[in-house]
Scaffold this active site. Structure first.
Site, mmCIF file in Angstrom:
data_model
loop_
_atom_site.group_PDB
_atom_site.id
_atom_site.type_symbol
_atom_site.label_atom_id
_atom_site.label_comp_id
_atom_site.label_asym_id
_atom_site.label_seq_id
_atom_site.Cartn_x
_atom_site.Cartn_y
_atom_site.Cartn_z
ATOM 1 C CG ASN A 4 -0.598 -0.732 9.864
ATOM 2 O OD1 ASN A 4 -1.745 -0.290 10.012
ATOM 3 N ND2 ASN A 4 0.144 -0.451 8.805
ATOM 4 C CG ASP A 7 -4.208 0.127 1.443
ATOM 5 O OD1 ASP A 7 -4.109 0.301 2.672
ATOM 6 O OD2 ASP A 7 -3.275 -0.330 0.751
HETATM 7 ZN ZN ZN Z 1 -1.487 -3.911 2.578
#
Ligand code: ZN
Length: 453
Positions: A98, A309
């Site tokens: 992303n 993350d």
């Molecule tokens: Zn995610």
């Protein structure tokens, strides 16, 4: 190329069921020999490193990071992200798609790999988008993305709502031998939620993200996994019920792996009262009961691996101009003024994690929740398997990606001193025990914590 002799360290290599003192000789970028202490002579030009008191482990691998490059250099770049990774003990990190532009074309993948090649730090493992522009409709050219270097597929940040699109993508990627990592969220249920739906969202007077937004999507996707026979990977599991669903699906033959983040096992949603936007992410920090379930699932093996993350954000994206200073230690829960509630809702999701993950997982080891071998399995071996990488073990003939850990070194988290460009951490000021001292990638020392100290 240089030769390195790591002498007298405790080698922890769960792939080969080794947990004993070993000397490790690295040459030509590969592991040349692994022997009991004293058997390997010092050869000319070898750098000898005293590893006594340290753990020698296969290089840590993070299957889920956001490096913000291309597109958001104010948050992170491939260079700063990979250096932060190396400082955290990681030898390879899987960079999510992303970015801007999205990594949905071989050109972007090649750009990422070229940037990474110029940095003396961790390796970058490209994650390709599943759908073009993360739009959820048209699939990328999976074979072309693999050809360019992608080793995992994910629209992470955005769930794949259309199950026909996902089902077809699962079949195609499985045929190529790769896995899709799923960000599990039903956005109709998430709505405009800022934090976990529960006591904290109620007392702050902000909309909550219910656990069911995650569990219902996981339920659907596990059914697709069983239906297609394709492997799936569930990213950042955050609720107790999600874990029960994964256990049940495995019994029915689903090929499912999953990850948990350090923030989801180390913090519950009350951390929002202290850290505000720096404790806001998707999925959100959950209830104490969910945290307990995640810790139990790490202990019993339900959770395969740890992922940071790592999601760097600048203060503006976190609405810090309004929110900084409002949240504080010991703050009681109370209704937020409307403009602050709005700011918290608008604040970007995510926390940095590359430089704190190892210390937080070591908390579980020091507490006796897991042993060191299980830690290495979760932070190296399982990630290597998911990403189809050589590595995850310290074996002669294998590429020399190795992390040297001092499990007892105490330190305090100070984001201002971290290498990542961003500071959005809910662990600021936390005392941690254990740190990466040396990170070696392809036989090259890319981070030396001893030199820094
Ligand atoms: Zn995610």
């Amino acid at each position: 190329m240089s030769r390195i002799l790591l002498r007298g360290g405790r080698l922890i290599d769960p792939a080969r069921e080794i947990d004993e003192t070993r000397d490790v000789l690295i040459a030509e970028g590969e592991i040349e020999a692994v022997e009991p202490p004293g058997r390997l002579g010092v050869t000319d030009g070898a750098t000898v490193i005293d590893a006594a008191g340290c753990w020698v482990v296969p290089g840590l691998i993070d299957p889920h990071v956001h490096l913000r490059d291309p597109g958001f250099p104010e948050k992170e770049t491939i260079a700063t992200g990979l250096r932060a990774a190396a400082a955290g003990g990681f030898t390879a990190v899987a960079a999510m798609a992303n970015t801007s532009p999205v990594n949905d074309s071989p050109e972007v993948t090649r750009y990422m790999l070229a940037q990474a090649a110029a940095v003396h730090a961790a390796r970058l493992v490209p994650v390709s988008a599943v759908t073009r522009g993360l739009g959820g409709r048209e699939a990328v050219d999976f074979a072309a993305m693999v050809e360019a270097g992608a080793r995992l597929f994910s629209d992470d940040g955005i769930p794949i709502d259309d199950q026909a699109v996902l089902s077809s993508a699962l079949e195609q990627t499985a045929r190529l031998g790769f896995v899709i990592s799923l960000h599990e969220e039903d956005r109709a249920l998430t709505a405009n939620g800022a934090v976990n739906a529960g006591e904290v969202s109620k007392c702050l007077g902000v909309a909550g993200v219910p656990a069911v937004a995650e569990t219902e999507r996981i339920r659907r996707d596990l059914a697709l996994a069983i239906g297609t026979g394709a492997p799936v990977h569930i990213a950042h599991v955050s609720t107790a019920l999600s874990l029960d669903l994964i256990r049940a699906a495995r019994k029915r033959g689903a090929q499912v792996t999953c990850e948990a983040t350090p923030h989801h096992f180390a913090l519950d949603d009350r951390a929002v009262l202290r850290w505000g936007p720096d404790a806001k992410m998707a999925p959100p920090l959950r209830s104490a009961r969910d945290v307990e379930a995640i810790v139990a699932a790490i202990a019993d093996g339900t959770i395969d691996m740890i992922a940071t993350d790592h999601a760097p954000h600048d203060p503006q994206s976190k609405r810090m101009e309004l929110l900084a200073g409002f949240f504080s230690p010991g703050r009681d829960c109370g209704r937020l003024p409307e403009d602050l509630a709005e700011a918290l809702t608008q604040a970007a999701n995510g926390v940095v994690g590359l430089e704190t993950a190892l210390g937080l997982v070591l908390e579980l080891v020091h507490r006796g929740v897991i042993g060191p071998a299980r830690m290495v399995e979760m932070m190296s071996l399982k990630g290597a398997q998911l990403l189809r990488l050589e590595g995850g073990t310290v074996e002669p003939g294998v590429r020399a990606d190795i992390t040297l850990i001092d499990p007892n070194m105490e330190w305090t988290v100070e984001p201002a001193k971290c290498i990542s460009k961003s500071r959005n951490s809910p662990f600021t000021g936390r005392r941690l025990k254990g740190k990466a001292m040396l990170t070696i990638v392809a036989g090259d020392i890319v981070y030396n914590g001893r030199a820094r100290a």
